[in-house]
Design a protein around this motif. Sequence first.
Motif, mmCIF file in Angstrom:
data_model
loop_
_atom_site.group_PDB
_atom_site.id
_atom_site.type_symbol
_atom_site.label_atom_id
_atom_site.label_comp_id
_atom_site.label_asym_id
_atom_site.label_seq_id
_atom_site.Cartn_x
_atom_site.Cartn_y
_atom_site.Cartn_z
ATOM 1 N N ALA A 135 -7.278 2.216 -7.299
ATOM 2 C CA ALA A 135 -6.934 3.090 -6.172
ATOM 3 C C ALA A 135 -7.543 4.388 -6.627
ATOM 4 C CB ALA A 135 -5.456 3.307 -6.002
ATOM 5 N N SER A 192 0.812 -1.251 0.064
ATOM 6 C CA SER A 192 -0.136 -0.216 -0.140
ATOM 7 C C SER A 192 0.848 1.322 -0.105
ATOM 8 C CB SER A 192 -1.061 0.069 1.117
ATOM 9 O OG SER A 192 -1.800 1.092 1.098
ATOM 10 N N ASP A 225 0.891 4.105 -2.834
ATOM 11 C CA ASP A 225 0.949 5.429 -2.506
ATOM 12 C C ASP A 225 2.003 6.446 -3.243
ATOM 13 O OD1 ASP A 225 1.525 7.587 -0.039
ATOM 14 O OD2 ASP A 225 -0.358 7.263 0.066
ATOM 15 N N VAL A 251 -6.184 2.916 -1.399
ATOM 16 C CA VAL A 251 -6.116 1.860 -2.120
ATOM 17 C C VAL A 251 -7.444 1.002 -2.115
ATOM 18 C CG1 VAL A 251 -4.586 -0.286 -2.795
ATOM 19 C CG2 VAL A 251 -3.625 1.885 -1.990
#
Length: 155
Positions: free
Chosen positions: A108, A30, A34, A102
């Motif tokens: 996402a 994640s 990001d 996400v």
Amino acid sequence: MKNYHLILTLAVVLALPTITLAKEKGAGASADVDGTLKKIEQELTDSVLKSDTAAFEKYLASDYLGIGPDGVTQNKSELLTDIKSGTLKLESSTLSDMKVQVADPDMAVVVYRSTDKGTYKGKDVTGEYRWLDVFVKRGGKWQVAIDQGTQIAKQ
């Protein structure tokens, strides 16, 4: 019944390291997503500032749908034309307050704020905007499938 509780307790104890490892892997993945999506957003912004469509060609899905602050929709080729022709011209754009959500490994959502100075179709569009970009992962690459911009009202 005692054996059932013992077996259940043993199963949970043995499963804990696996669950913890999976959570840690998920958190790392994640964080990677990001960082990747924030980098893409900045590349797209830098690209439009230069009236260069390279990043848009790379990061917009072929079936991209954009909804501008004026409520008008655009497909990928229409946006590329606006950038190349100077119909959309930004002198400056600063991104802030960026959040990445996400949804699953292949989707996402990025929400952020931009402070822009520029013109669109000859009209001054200087102001602050809130953007929502939906990313999908296709062929191992993240692409913007849908985006929407809303002008933030002046207070």
